[in-house]
Design an enzyme around this catalytic site. Structure first.
Site: not given
Ligand code: AMP
Length: 284
Positions: A153, A30, A34, A37
């Site tokens: 998820q 999304m 950081h 990602h």
């Molecule tokens: P999001 O942008 O929050 O939807 O996350 C996108 C992807 O990044 C998802 O698969 C999350 O599980 C992964 N993600 C987010 N934060 C972390 C983290 N701290 N460590 C590893 N993967 C992450």
């Protein structure tokens, strides 16, 4: 690197590479990227020939409208980071590209979505499962990469991939943390400096339970108590839930045996909801 907005175009590009026998990797996000990602993107680059990253703040997975509006967005900065990592394509559609006028088809993954995050965020996983299905169907990657940080998820996506017959691998990478131990999250940006320091209590609480487990405590109720007691020591934080469940089925476990068990918790601090989890495995 190219930024693509149209579903039809990313579909054609991905299809062309697959036809040329190239391995297509996909990292759904999304945005507000950081290090968590970026780890997924690096792994994707290593394991596949073509890396596609989607950036889409999916409205259907936000049960709280204010949360959707407050969600950080910065495509320019995200694109700069992804270009540096050698990403091939960013797919950044508008909402009406994903959800055309009259959209009425949703994916519900039953059983896995009623508890934990699902109980606190009604409709959240329906939104996640629906958008991921649309993205998988459009891009048809060979491997899609997700973070263990969002453990429920992961269980939902592994199940829908199997149930709907997507021929692809789901790669799950460990949670990336700040030096304090706080799990990286786009939501951390909304914490004040003081709350960001206090928020580490969530990881500390899970680690305390893990230590007890490794020290020989197999009872879920006792481990959950340890998490609750640790969170109580930080008055700024309130615990939404702590759950000790089978990693794949998300069914509650009473006594930890030989299967992989997840200890997952969510807190609220300074008006921000944070989640985290650890895997407890007797076989390690
Ligand atoms: P999001 O942008 O929050 O939807 O996350 C996108 C992807 O990044 C998802 O698969 C999350 O599980 C992964 N993600 C987010 N934060 C972390 C983290 N701290 N460590 C590893 N993967 C992450």
């Amino acid at each position: 690197m190219e930024i693509i907005n149209r579903r039809q175009r990313i579909f054609s590009i991905s299809r062309k590479f697959r036809r040329d026998d190239k391995k297509v990797g996909f990292v759904p996000t999304m945005g507000a990227l950081h290090a968590g990602h970026l780890k997924l993107v690096e792994e994707c680059r290593q394991r596949t020939d073509i890396t596609i990253v989607s950036i889409f703040v999916n409205p259907t997975q936000f049960n709280d409208k204010a949360d959707l509006e407050k969600y950080p967005r910065d495509l320019t900065q995200d694109a700069a980071m992804l270009a540096e990592l050698g990403v091939d394509y960013i797919y950044a559609p508008d909402a009406d590209e994903i959800y055309p006028e009259g959209f009425s088809t949703y994916v519900d993954v039953e059983g896995l979505t009623s508890r934990m995050e699902g109980a606190f965020r009604p409709g959240h996983f329906r939104g996640v499962a629906t958008v991921v299905t649309i993205l998988f169907n459009t891009i048809r990657p060979d491997i899609a990469f997700f973070g263990q940080k969002d453990a429920q998820q992961v269980a939902v996506i592994e199940r829908l991939t199997r149930d709907l017959g997507f021929e692809m691998e789901i790669a799950v990478l460990p949670t990336v943390r700040e030096p304090s131990g706080l799990a990286m999250s786009s939501r951390n940006e909304r914490l004040s400096d003081a709350d960001r320091k206090k928020a580490v209590v969530l990881f500390d609480a899970l680690c305390a339970a893990e230590r007890a487990f490794k020290g020989g405590e197999p009872n879920a109720a006792s481990l959950a108590e340890i998490v609750k007691d640790t969170i109580k020591k930080e008055p700024a934080a309130t615990l939404d839930y702590v759950s000790i469940v089978d990693r794949k089925t998300l069914q509650p476990i009473e006594k930890i045996g030989d299967s992989e068990v997840l200890i997952a918790a969510a807190i609220e601090i300074g008006g921000v909801r944070l989640i985290d989890n650890l895997i407890l495995d007797n076989r390690q």
